[in-house]
Design an enzyme around this catalytic site. Structure first.
Site, mmCIF file in Angstrom:
data_model
loop_
_atom_site.group_PDB
_atom_site.id
_atom_site.type_symbol
_atom_site.label_atom_id
_atom_site.label_comp_id
_atom_site.label_asym_id
_atom_site.label_seq_id
_atom_site.Cartn_x
_atom_site.Cartn_y
_atom_site.Cartn_z
ATOM 1 N N CYS A 1 37.908 47.085 14.352
ATOM 2 C CA CYS A 1 37.436 46.290 15.408
ATOM 3 C C CYS A 1 36.027 46.539 15.562
ATOM 4 O O CYS A 1 34.926 45.623 15.702
ATOM 5 C CB CYS A 1 38.027 46.002 16.700
ATOM 6 S SG CYS A 1 39.348 47.279 16.824
ATOM 7 N N ARG B 1 44.288 57.632 10.959
ATOM 8 C CA ARG B 1 45.083 58.135 12.303
ATOM 9 C C ARG B 1 45.818 59.308 12.241
ATOM 10 O O ARG B 1 46.604 59.458 11.273
ATOM 11 C CB ARG B 1 45.801 56.999 12.872
ATOM 12 C CG ARG B 1 45.282 55.413 13.052
ATOM 13 C CD ARG B 1 45.944 54.418 13.642
ATOM 14 N NE ARG B 1 45.255 53.159 13.693
ATOM 15 C CZ ARG B 1 45.869 51.945 13.995
ATOM 16 N NH1 ARG B 1 47.186 51.991 14.538
ATOM 17 N NH2 ARG B 1 45.210 50.758 13.987
ATOM 18 N N GLN C 1 44.643 48.189 6.516
ATOM 19 C CA GLN C 1 44.868 47.224 7.597
ATOM 20 C C GLN C 1 44.461 45.811 7.119
ATOM 21 O O GLN C 1 43.369 45.835 7.192
ATOM 22 C CB GLN C 1 44.701 47.581 9.054
ATOM 23 C CG GLN C 1 45.449 46.789 10.258
ATOM 24 C CD GLN C 1 44.936 47.673 11.403
ATOM 25 O OE1 GLN C 1 43.843 48.213 11.630
ATOM 26 N NE2 GLN C 1 46.015 47.521 12.500
ATOM 27 N N ASP D 1 43.126 43.353 8.710
ATOM 28 C CA ASP D 1 42.778 43.049 10.036
ATOM 29 C C ASP D 1 41.923 41.958 10.080
ATOM 30 O O ASP D 1 41.150 41.584 8.980
ATOM 31 C CB ASP D 1 41.832 44.445 10.434
ATOM 32 C CG ASP D 1 42.055 44.882 11.833
ATOM 33 O OD1 ASP D 1 42.953 44.042 12.482
ATOM 34 O OD2 ASP D 1 41.469 45.876 12.201
ATOM 35 N N HIS E 1 39.214 39.242 13.228
ATOM 36 C CA HIS E 1 38.865 39.274 14.426
ATOM 37 C C HIS E 1 38.074 37.998 14.621
ATOM 38 O O HIS E 1 37.186 37.656 13.649
ATOM 39 C CB HIS E 1 37.748 40.507 14.735
ATOM 40 C CG HIS E 1 38.379 41.789 14.900
ATOM 41 N ND1 HIS E 1 38.361 42.672 13.726
ATOM 42 C CD2 HIS E 1 39.091 42.404 15.913
ATOM 43 C CE1 HIS E 1 39.178 43.750 14.229
ATOM 44 N NE2 HIS E 1 39.603 43.747 15.294
ATOM 45 N N LYS F 1 48.868 41.171 23.919
ATOM 46 C CA LYS F 1 49.351 41.009 22.537
ATOM 47 C C LYS F 1 50.616 40.237 22.381
ATOM 48 O O LYS F 1 51.582 40.471 23.167
ATOM 49 C CB LYS F 1 49.175 42.114 21.588
ATOM 50 C CG LYS F 1 50.404 43.127 22.239
ATOM 51 C CD LYS F 1 50.071 44.417 21.107
ATOM 52 C CE LYS F 1 51.039 45.648 21.417
ATOM 53 N NZ LYS F 1 51.447 46.855 20.479
ATOM 54 N N HIS G 1 42.108 39.592 18.192
ATOM 55 C CA HIS G 1 42.352 40.642 16.916
ATOM 56 C C HIS G 1 43.637 40.053 16.491
ATOM 57 O O HIS G 1 44.507 39.652 16.967
ATOM 58 C CB HIS G 1 42.679 41.905 17.683
ATOM 59 C CG HIS G 1 41.579 42.409 18.238
ATOM 60 N ND1 HIS G 1 40.975 43.631 18.094
ATOM 61 C CD2 HIS G 1 41.256 42.130 19.547
ATOM 62 C CE1 HIS G 1 40.019 43.984 18.742
ATOM 63 N NE2 HIS G 1 40.204 43.070 19.870
#
Length: 644
Positions: free
Chosen positions: A342, A371, A389, A391, A393, A472, A518
């Site tokens: 992000c 991570r 990921q 991902d 946005h 979320k 997200h």
């Protein structure tokens, strides 16, 4: 005499004398319920049958549910008691001087107990422990609870020679109520509740052992953890054991090795190595999603793996997430490997001025993130230290929030339906460790809730489990074994646009703050591949299969024809391999079946002379002879339909 008021599960309210026990309340309802009762739920707290309801602090009203063995609460209590019986059996078998007890909680589908024992436990030991547990169950020992002072608890476990229990007691807060449970010669430190006696345990099985650091701290001694399960009947236990056997056959770590999909190495713990076949599956998954994203006007981007510390301080990750991040010093500056994509997307949006007419801006990335996970938590592809990921946005105007969330839900539904996944939705709200104002959080939560309710989508509320920057919606898919996995997510974020001072020019010519949504569909692609491997038991559908067709010449004389067929299939975009080994045809067919290849083409003299192939399909067997044009068209159509 003081009285109490008790609201029962059926809605009726009865009056009882203060000091009445849960067992007596069950008996007052019916003699049959008294016989089945194992515990009670009082004002949402599980208690033993002998718990007395007293007037406390002026409160004389209670809500009471009688718990029976065939209820979820009853099953959990049964498993908790079985863990105690297992600990008692260990002390009997190996002697109280040799066995030091840790903790024995209930977990999903079972329980475990951590013990300190100076010898490793074998499968034969587990069988011996089970036999001793059966004896304890036959003894039908009453299980008695008593509350004690801290001093008495310390004295009791000092006499029993239980140093780990003493440590737990010393760490309890000053106001803690300390309770002990005893059955025969065995006493344990426990909050309870428990079954009335050991004879209530109906069916159990010890499953495995593993190492576990005491209290999850690598600086502490390694204990032996014994896993087990218990059920209310032998039939339920046997069904669960069959499920475990099927799950073992589908284990993605086992299938990953056998099918040549991925590997792990001590040189990079928790970091998967993709082998050629596994990379094919991953590429197909990415390309499938990319196609749908292009149709929905997403722009794909790529951000750096590592950015300096200022970025993570600005985003809030430094305050809320740094214990899960990896850091490195470069040119006297601290950098971090990104745990999320992000912040990089915030910088891309901020790179130039945007008009309200451009919004929504949808940025997608198949981004590799890192991570930190403890080594004991690593689990094949399901829990890793680096993963990709999927991902995205979406930078939107406030009036676009609900429409964009609806579009994401449709995208996720379309993708999951291709794999045959049913799913459940969970709405998670503001956690304690959050940033930003309550007003903005409430607005974000309302946006998510409005979309779900406007679409008539059933969801459950998960209070306090949102991300630190926003609430979320989580999507929990169910695989072929009906196991639940959280994958997709949608998060509404008013915080990061503030943190990064993002803006767009509105129709009034002034700067306005966008809202960030997200979203992820697969979540971790690596984990999704692990889930799919188990869901399909390694037998991927044709469009995902690493090898779509195995070409099997019946002898060396037809290897040349097999390679010509392979070239033709490759020209049509199909993945085919030739098994040119000098082996019998039956052996080659069995090998291809073990590799779970969707199609096999048998190639012999008849096929070579006629320019055809003899087709076998996984799970269907012989389909007969087909021309190359016919079978190629058939395969391409099956791939385009993405049949499960």
């Amino acid at each position: 005499m003081k009285e109490i008021s008790v609201a029962l599960q059926d809605g009726t309210v009865r009056r009882y004398a203060a000091g009445t026990t849960i067992r007596e309340i069950a008996e007052s309802i019916s003699s049959g319920l008294k016989k089945k009762a194992v515990a009670g739920r009082v004002n949402e707290t599980l208690v033993d049958l002998d718990r007395r309801l007293e007037v406390e602090g002026g409160t004389a009203g209670f809500t009471v549910t009688i718990v029976t063995l065939d209820s979820p609460d009853g099953l959990e209590i049964s498993r908790h008691t079985t863990a105690h019986v297992m600990a008692q059996a260990c002390r009997r078998l190996y002697g109280p001087q040799s066995v030091k007890l840790g903790i024995g909680p209930v977990i999903r589908d079972g329980f475990y107990y951590d013990i300190d024992l100076d010898r490793p436990l074998s499968p034969a030991d587990l069988a011996a422990i089970e036999q001793e547990m059966e004896r304890i169950i036959r003894e039908n020992l009453p299980i008695v609870r008593r509350e004690v002072s801290r001093e008495e608890a310390l004295h009791t476990f000092s006499e029993l020679g239980e140093p780990l229990k003493l440590e737990l007691i010393r760490d309890l807060p000053a106001e803690a109520v300390i309770s002990l449970y005893s059955q025969g010669e065995f006493t344990d430190l426990c909050r309870g509740p428990h079954l009335p006696s050991t004879g209530w345990i109906k069916a159990f099985k010890l499953l495995s052992t593993a190492g576990a650091y005491w209290r999850g701290d690598a600086a502490n001694p390694m204990l032996q953890r014994i896993y087990g399960t218990a059920f209310g009947s032998k039939a339920e236990l046997e069904a669960h054991l069959r499920f475990l056997e099927e799950a073992k056959k589908r284990d993605h770590r086992k299938l990953g090795r056998e099918l040549g999909l991925f590997m792990f190495s001590e040189e990079a713990p928790g970091m998967p190595f993709y082998l050629p076949k596994g990379m094919t599956v991953r590429t197909e998954l990415e390309q499938f999603e990319r196609t749908l994203l292009r149709q929905r006007a997403y722009d794909e981007v790529r951000t750096p793996l590592m950015m300096n510390n200022r970025m993570w301080e600005q985003s809030g990750h430094w305050d809320h997430y740094r214990e899960n991040m990896y850091f490195s010093d470069v040119d006297d500056t601290t950098y971090a490997l990104k745990p999320m994509n992000c912040p990089g997307h915030m910088l891309i949006f901020k790179n130039r001025l945007h008009s309200y007419r451009e919004l929504p801006v949808r940025l997608a990335e198949f981004g590799q993130v890192h991570r930190h996970e403890f080594s004991g938590a690593l689990n094949g592809m399901m829990r890793v230290r680096t993963f990709c990921q999927d991902d995205a946005h979406l930078f939107v105007r406030p009036d676009q929030i609900e429409g964009e969330i609806g579009g994401i839900i449709e995208l996720i539904d379309e993708i999951y339906s291709v794999f045959g996944f049913q799913y459940e939705i969970e709405l998670s709200t503001r956690p304690e460790d959050s940033m930003g104002s309550e007003e903005l959080w409430n607005e974000a939560e309302r946006s998510l809730q409005n979309v779900l309710e406007a679409r008539g989508i059933t969801y459950r509320l998960n209070p306090g489990d949102g991300a630190f920057y926003g609430p979320k919606i989580d999507f929990h898919i169910r695989d072929a074994l009906q196991r639940s996995w959280q994958c997709g997510t949608i998060q509404v974020d008013f915080q990061m646009p503030e943190k990064f001072d993002l803006s767009y020019i509105g129709d009034d010519g002034l700067k306005h703050r966008p809202v960030v949504i997200h979203r992820a569909v697969y979540g971790s692609i690596d984990r999704f591949i692990g889930i799919l491997t188990e869901h399909y038991a390694g037998a991927f559908p044709l469009w995902l299969a690493p090898v779509q067709v195995k070409l099997l010449p019946v002898s060396d004389a037809f290897a040349g024809y097999a390679h010509k067929v392979q070239e033709a299939l490759a020209g049509a975009g199909l993945r085919a391999e030739v098994d040119a080994r000098s082996e019998k045809l039956g052996y080659k067919i069995r090998e291809a079946q073990l590799e779970k290849v969707p199609y096999m083409f048998i190639l012999g003299e008849q096929e070579q002379s006629s320019g055809t192939v003899s087709v076998r399909k996984r799970d269907e067997g012989d389909l007969g002879g087909r021309t190359m044009g016919d079978i190629t068209e058939h395969l391409l159509k099956e791939i385009s339909q993405k049949s499960v």
